[in-house]
Design an enzyme around this catalytic site. Structure first.
Site, PDB file in Angstrom:
ATOM      1  N   TYR A 156     133.578  50.172  91.435  1.00 65.59           N
ATOM      2  CA  TYR A 156     134.174  48.974  90.624  1.00 65.59           C
ATOM      3  C   TYR A 156     135.380  48.858  91.463  1.00 65.59           C
ATOM      4  O   TYR A 156     135.975  47.961  90.813  1.00 65.59           O
ATOM      5  CB  TYR A 156     134.862  50.895  89.487  1.00 65.59           C
ATOM      6  CG  TYR A 156     134.997  50.061  88.018  1.00 65.59           C
ATOM      7  CD1 TYR A 156     134.609  49.304  87.726  1.00 65.59           C
ATOM      8  CD2 TYR A 156     136.713  50.937  88.407  1.00 65.59           C
ATOM      9  CE1 TYR A 156     135.836  48.977  85.507  1.00 65.59           C
ATOM     10  CE2 TYR A 156     137.332  50.955  86.745  1.00 65.59           C
ATOM     11  CZ  TYR A 156     137.018  49.382  86.125  1.00 65.59           C
ATOM     12  OH  TYR A 156     138.009  49.128  84.886  1.00 65.59           O
ATOM     13  N   LYS A 160     137.358  45.137  90.973  1.00 68.77           N
ATOM     14  CA  LYS A 160     138.538  44.775  90.838  1.00 68.77           C
ATOM     15  C   LYS A 160     139.739  44.479  91.597  1.00 68.77           C
ATOM     16  O   LYS A 160     140.209  43.507  91.200  1.00 68.77           O
ATOM     17  CB  LYS A 160     139.048  46.219  89.897  1.00 68.77           C
ATOM     18  CG  LYS A 160     138.421  46.777  88.851  1.00 68.77           C
ATOM     19  CD  LYS A 160     138.143  45.228  87.576  1.00 68.77           C
ATOM     20  CE  LYS A 160     137.637  45.770  86.515  1.00 68.77           C
ATOM     21  NZ  LYS A 160     137.688  44.834  85.325  1.00 68.77           N
TER      22      LYS A 160
HETATM   23  P1  NAP Z   1     134.501  48.750  77.098  1.00 72.88           P
HETATM   24  O1  NAP Z   1     135.315  49.615  75.659  1.00 72.88           O
HETATM   25  O2  NAP Z   1     133.334  49.698  77.869  1.00 72.88           O
HETATM   26  O3  NAP Z   1     134.598  46.610  76.483  1.00 72.88           O
HETATM   27  C1  NAP Z   1     133.995  45.962  77.320  1.00 72.88           C
HETATM   28  C2  NAP Z   1     133.138  45.360  76.463  1.00 72.88           C
HETATM   29  O4  NAP Z   1     132.888  43.767  77.237  1.00 72.88           O
HETATM   30  C3  NAP Z   1     132.617  45.814  76.411  1.00 72.88           C
HETATM   31  O5  NAP Z   1     132.185  44.253  74.945  1.00 72.88           O
HETATM   32  C4  NAP Z   1     130.761  44.835  76.545  1.00 72.88           C
HETATM   33  O6  NAP Z   1     129.831  45.281  75.829  1.00 72.88           O
HETATM   34  C5  NAP Z   1     130.922  43.705  77.202  1.00 72.88           C
HETATM   35  N1  NAP Z   1     130.092  43.629  78.233  1.00 72.88           N
HETATM   36  C6  NAP Z   1     129.918  44.488  79.128  1.00 72.88           C
HETATM   37  N2  NAP Z   1     128.899  43.417  79.588  1.00 72.88           N
HETATM   38  C7  NAP Z   1     128.646  42.121  79.659  1.00 72.88           C
HETATM   39  C8  NAP Z   1     128.064  41.705  80.427  1.00 72.88           C
HETATM   40  N3  NAP Z   1     127.481  41.269  81.017  1.00 72.88           N
HETATM   41  N4  NAP Z   1     128.950  39.673  79.199  1.00 72.88           N
HETATM   42  C9  NAP Z   1     129.567  39.995  78.519  1.00 72.88           C
HETATM   43  N5  NAP Z   1     130.039  41.474  78.249  1.00 72.88           N
HETATM   44  C10 NAP Z   1     130.016  42.298  78.841  1.00 72.88           C
HETATM   45  O7  NAP Z   1     135.994  48.577  78.144  1.00 72.88           O
HETATM   46  P2  NAP Z   1     137.124  48.536  78.244  1.00 72.88           P
HETATM   47  O8  NAP Z   1     137.461  49.680  78.719  1.00 72.88           O
HETATM   48  O9  NAP Z   1     138.108  47.522  76.903  1.00 72.88           O
HETATM   49  O10 NAP Z   1     137.528  47.465  79.086  1.00 72.88           O
HETATM   50  C11 NAP Z   1     138.006  46.520  79.524  1.00 72.88           C
HETATM   51  C12 NAP Z   1     138.559  45.558  80.273  1.00 72.88           C
HETATM   52  O11 NAP Z   1     139.189  46.075  81.249  1.00 72.88           O
HETATM   53  C13 NAP Z   1     136.806  45.572  81.755  1.00 72.88           C
HETATM   54  O12 NAP Z   1     137.246  44.863  82.386  1.00 72.88           O
HETATM   55  C14 NAP Z   1     137.877  47.021  82.599  1.00 72.88           C
HETATM   56  O13 NAP Z   1     136.806  47.377  83.428  1.00 72.88           O
HETATM   57  C15 NAP Z   1     139.172  46.674  82.521  1.00 72.88           C
HETATM   58  N6  NAP Z   1     140.152  47.658  82.556  1.00 72.88           N
HETATM   59  C16 NAP Z   1     140.178  49.158  81.873  1.00 72.88           C
HETATM   60  C17 NAP Z   1     140.578  50.315  81.946  1.00 72.88           C
HETATM   61  C18 NAP Z   1     140.883  51.230  80.711  1.00 72.88           C
HETATM   62  O14 NAP Z   1     141.347  52.462  80.978  1.00 72.88           O
HETATM   63  N7  NAP Z   1     139.991  51.136  79.034  1.00 72.88           N
HETATM   64  C19 NAP Z   1     141.310  50.204  83.002  1.00 72.88           C
HETATM   65  C20 NAP Z   1     141.386  49.655  83.451  1.00 72.88           C
HETATM   66  C21 NAP Z   1     140.502  48.002  83.618  1.00 72.88           C
HETATM   67  P3  NAP Z   1     129.260  46.085  75.599  1.00 72.88           P
HETATM   68  O15 NAP Z   1     129.422  47.144  74.994  1.00 72.88           O
HETATM   69  O16 NAP Z   1     128.069  45.045  74.645  1.00 72.88           O
HETATM   70  O17 NAP Z   1     128.220  46.110  76.620  1.00 72.88           O
END
Ligand code: NAP
Length: 248
Positions: A156, A160
């Protein structure tokens, strides 16, 4: 005044978590918003309804951002439906955490494909649209661990961190034609991705945050508004951390 009036935005992974918050924040600021996910499920339909409740256009698409072919067709479909794309948020991402000792090649490949290759797929497809418009803002979702690394997240963190190098390169390639490219590095944000962590892990993370709290998806959405709007018209190639000071 609305900051994104008449803009058309596409957000990958827009039906949940951070992507959902950005989609709704953009709609509130007057943008028409397309979201994509692996499937158009109930969550996606709810987001579209909420987008439309602000008097703008919304549409959900089923598209795998890790597939080059699917990303090309998604961009074509969104241009057909919305006329243009001013803002692309490459937000879709997954985790498959493990210590390197136990990490399978499959989990390494999958995380790199979904988190990093997707950015190449979507940006390559959208660039011809934005270059023709001579205008565009591309926002890539990195992470605090792309800057600091994290034990148990080598796949991961590598994806990133890779995305940051990509962001800076694209900012240099497209800047002279009015297209900006920036990254956001969220810290510990309350979404489905972090809900699966144990209480102990959560408490340890929060102890290391100067603001002593986890972030909300809206904290990230506020920065995504800034990077999409004219407020950031002289900002490109940057990584903005939204992490309560976790990484300085
Ligand atoms: P999340 O709630 O798991 O949402 C991720 C979304 O991406 C989901 O809607 C998922 O769809 C979709 N997705 C996954 N694989 C995909 C693909 N191949 N094609 C199209 N859509 C896809 O995650 P989040 O926490 O909101 O994270 C959003 C972004 O922020 C990510 O890139 C994550 O790495 C980054 N981020 C998050 C955090 C945190 O603390 N939450 C921190 C740093 C960075 P499904 O659910 O249908 O699979």
């Amino acid at each position: 005044m609305k900051l994104l009036e008449n803009k058309k935005a596409l957000i990958t992974g827009g039906s949940r978590g951070i992507g959902r918050a950005i989609a709704i924040a953009y709609a509130k600021q007057g943008a028409d918003v397309a979201i994509s996910d692996l499937m158009v499920d109930e969550d996606a339909i709810d987001v579209v309804k909420e987008i439309e409740s602000y008097g703008v256009k919304g549409k959900a698409y089923a598209s795998d951002a890790s597939s080059n072919e699917a990303s090309e067709s998604l961009i074509n479909e969104v241009v057909k439906d919305f006329g243009q794309i001013d803002i692309l948020v490459n937000n879709a991402g997954i985790t498959r955490d493990n210590l390197l000792l136990r990490m399978s090649e499959q989990d390494w490949d999958l995380v790199i494909k979904v988190n990093l290759k997707s950015i190449f797929n979507m940006t390559k497809a959208v660039q011809r649209v934005m270059l023709k418009q001579r205008n565009g803002s591309i926002i890539n979702m990195s992470s605090v661990v792309g800057l600091s690394g994290n034990a148990g997240q080598s796949n991961y963190s590598a994806s990133k961190a890779g995305l940051i190098g990509f962001t800076k390169s694209i900012a240099q390639e497209l800047g002279s034609r009015g297209v900006r490219c920036n990254a956001i590095a969220p810290g510990f944000i309350e979404t489905a991705m972090t809900n699966k962590l144990s209480d102990e892990v959560r408490e340890n993370w929060i102890k290391g945050i100067p603001l002593r709290r986890s972030g909300k998806p809206d904290d990230v959405a506020n920065i995504a508004i800034f990077l999409a709007s004219e407020l950031s018209s002289y900002v490109t190639g940057q990584v903005i951390s939204v992490d309560g000071g976790m990484h300085m």
